[in-house]
Design a protein around this motif. Sequence first.
Motif, PDB file in Angstrom:
ATOM      1  N   UNK A  65       0.823  -1.200   0.000  1.00 55.85           N
ATOM      2  CA  UNK A  65       0.000   0.000   0.000  1.00 55.85           C
ATOM      3  C   UNK A  65       0.862   1.256   0.000  1.00 55.85           C
ATOM      4  N   UNK A  66       2.172   1.082   0.117  1.00 55.22           N
ATOM      5  CA  UNK A  66       3.108   2.205   0.141  1.00 55.22           C
ATOM      6  C   UNK A  66       3.768   2.337  -1.227  1.00 55.22           C
ATOM      7  N   UNK A  67       3.370   3.372  -1.990  1.00 52.33           N
ATOM      8  CA  UNK A  67       3.808   3.500  -3.380  1.00 52.33           C
ATOM      9  C   UNK A  67       5.180   4.133  -3.529  1.00 52.33           C
ATOM     10  N   UNK A  68       5.472   5.173  -2.758  1.00 49.84           N
ATOM     11  CA  UNK A  68       6.615   6.032  -3.089  1.00 49.84           C
ATOM     12  C   UNK A  68       7.936   5.381  -2.675  1.00 49.84           C
ATOM     13  N   UNK A  69       8.772   5.127  -3.668  1.00 53.08           N
ATOM     14  CA  UNK A  69      10.077   4.527  -3.443  1.00 53.08           C
ATOM     15  C   UNK A  69      11.175   5.471  -3.911  1.00 53.08           C
ATOM     16  N   UNK A  70      12.309   5.383  -3.240  1.00 56.01           N
ATOM     17  CA  UNK A  70      13.504   6.106  -3.638  1.00 56.01           C
ATOM     18  C   UNK A  70      14.716   5.240  -3.376  1.00 56.01           C
ATOM     19  N   UNK A  71      15.895   5.760  -3.716  1.00 56.44           N
ATOM     20  CA  UNK A  71      17.137   5.009  -3.590  1.00 56.44           C
ATOM     21  C   UNK A  71      18.005   5.676  -2.536  1.00 56.44           C
ATOM     22  N   UNK A  72      18.626   4.873  -1.694  1.00 51.76           N
ATOM     23  CA  UNK A  72      19.534   5.385  -0.669  1.00 51.76           C
ATOM     24  C   UNK A  72      20.905   4.755  -0.873  1.00 51.76           C
ATOM     25  N   UNK A  73      21.934   5.525  -0.647  1.00 49.69           N
ATOM     26  CA  UNK A  73      23.313   5.084  -0.815  1.00 49.69           C
ATOM     27  C   UNK A  73      24.068   5.360   0.482  1.00 49.69           C
ATOM     28  N   UNK A  74      24.565   4.304   1.116  1.00 44.59           N
ATOM     29  CA  UNK A  74      25.318   4.426   2.359  1.00 44.59           C
ATOM     30  C   UNK A  74      26.759   3.986   2.138  1.00 44.59           C
ATOM     31  N   UNK A  75      27.705   4.827   2.537  1.00 36.64           N
ATOM     32  CA  UNK A  75      29.122   4.484   2.459  1.00 36.64           C
ATOM     33  C   UNK A  75      29.686   4.675   3.870  1.00 36.64           C
ATOM     34  N   UNK A  76      29.470   3.715   4.759  1.00 32.52           N
ATOM     35  CA  UNK A  76      29.839   3.899   6.161  1.00 32.52           C
ATOM     36  C   UNK A  76      31.344   3.757   6.377  1.00 32.52           C
ATOM     37  N   UNK A  77      31.824   4.384   7.446  1.00 35.43           N
ATOM     38  CA  UNK A  77      33.227   4.211   7.816  1.00 35.43           C
ATOM     39  C   UNK A  77      33.496   2.770   8.240  1.00 35.43           C
ATOM     40  N   UNK A  78      32.542   2.181   8.928  1.00 33.45           N
ATOM     41  CA  UNK A  78      32.622   0.777   9.305  1.00 33.45           C
ATOM     42  C   UNK A  78      31.467   0.037   8.648  1.00 33.45           C
ATOM     43  N   UNK A  79      31.791  -1.058   8.039  1.00 30.86           N
ATOM     44  CA  UNK A  79      30.760  -1.796   7.320  1.00 30.86           C
ATOM     45  C   UNK A  79      30.901  -1.601   5.829  1.00 30.86           C
ATOM     46  N   UNK A  80      30.048  -2.261   5.094  1.00 26.74           N
ATOM     47  CA  UNK A  80      30.112  -2.273   3.635  1.00 26.74           C
ATOM     48  C   UNK A  80      29.219  -1.203   3.032  1.00 26.74           C
ATOM     49  N   UNK A  81      29.641  -0.693   1.900  1.00 28.69           N
ATOM     50  CA  UNK A  81      28.802   0.205   1.124  1.00 28.69           C
ATOM     51  C   UNK A  81      27.554  -0.541   0.663  1.00 28.69           C
ATOM     52  N   UNK A  82      26.400   0.094   0.794  1.00 28.57           N
ATOM     53  CA  UNK A  82      25.156  -0.517   0.342  1.00 28.57           C
ATOM     54  C   UNK A  82      24.336   0.493  -0.447  1.00 28.57           C
TER      55      UNK A  82
END
Length: 463
Positions: A65-82
């Motif tokens: 029922x939730x239509x609105x989608x967007x893209x997020x880009x995370x480049x953390x100091x610790x952990x993997x880029x997603x």
Amino acid sequence: MTFSPMNLRRLASRLSVLGVLCPLLAVAATDNDVELDSEGECTGYVVTGEAGGGENFLHKNRDSSSWREGVALLIPERGLKVLVVQTDTGVKKHGYGMNAVSGINAKGMAAATFAGTTSEPRPKEPWDPSAACSYALQHTASAENYVKKFASIVTEHGVIAGMSAVVSPTEGWKIEYAGHQSAVEGPYLDDFSPIANAYTITTMKPHDAGGWSRHGRLRKCRELLERGLYPNTQGEPWLRSWDIVKAFDFARNEEALENPISGEPDTFGPSALPGTVVGGSDPRPVCDSLPWGRSGRCVSAHIAVPDAKYPAHLSVLWWSLDRPTIAPFIPLFIGVTELPAAIDAKADFEAADRFQELRQLLSDHPEYGPLVREVWQAFETRQHRRVMDEVRTPVRAHLAGGRKAEAETLLNAFLAAQVDEVMDIAQKLIAKIQTDTAAKLLPALGNESAEPSQGSEFVTEKP
């Protein structure tokens, strides 16, 4: 890959015993009167190895029922880029990039969540599955470790019931969960598995499934998938490899299935599915109708393909900006370092709003559906050539030569150009439908018989 008789029997056995508790239902099982329901009804599949022509695929058609989608880009100091696709409500609730409708990380691992039953007894403060998905993608480097990490979150915190599937460049896995319980299945190697929400893993039995028949949507999903993998109508076990074009077709057929799936009607409790017809076929689409006949909402489709050689740059999540019958797929490469504002979940969901306008116009004027599909198919045909000529080949050359910055610049520019073109075409389609339909309302202008044109004005190059 050629399936031996033993492998075929093993596969048939696995698929025939899938005991699926049906989400989005409120149906009493004949044995225990358990009532099940769900907020979403996503479907998809995992295809791996030789079954995918040497590539691994993870697919999700998202019903919500939730239509609105967007893209997020995370480049953390610790952990993997997603890189994740998330909803506007997810941003408000969990934060930017912290819940994944689907996502991919710098190790080439792609994961998605599929909603399950909401009638489970819930822990006091359960994790949202999409938040667990995003966290596991940031903190694991293999598909097996992803499901282990997810399972540890389930055990420690509890998770709202459902399923998550994951593929890496080498294999695929699934995990199902409900409260503090979970079950894992994998690895999938040179194999395929359809997905239709919880529960398909036979060891995952938070409810007694003794009174339940097969889940009709899972059967449809499997049969639709097998049409691409096994095209021989006599059922001969020779395999036709999956590819991205078949994946696009599958996503659209899931939402708007033109040919009914054959087979006996599935029954749930005391009665058969509404809509079944004489002969045992059910003409309704897999992803866009609910068992009692109410129209569902196929919101978008997501198809992830890890890259074995350059997983940190060329692993890709193909994302349809709205329901796949009215929107094109664009490639979201994990190697990008910036996102166009129109799709960035930090911004105002401009692309989502534009496609919502187009969707609403098509709801009122379905006669323009063939035109819209023709335009996007022409766009995708040109796009596929450009992905090979302008992206993969030069990016591989840059990376082989140690030119990481140049590779990332190229990926950023390509995504920006794709989004700009899609937004421009969508606006032209909106304007055309508005102009044509307004003209039909004004016969005095001499346009009483205005009909949709063939769409050549929307493409700059013939496929």
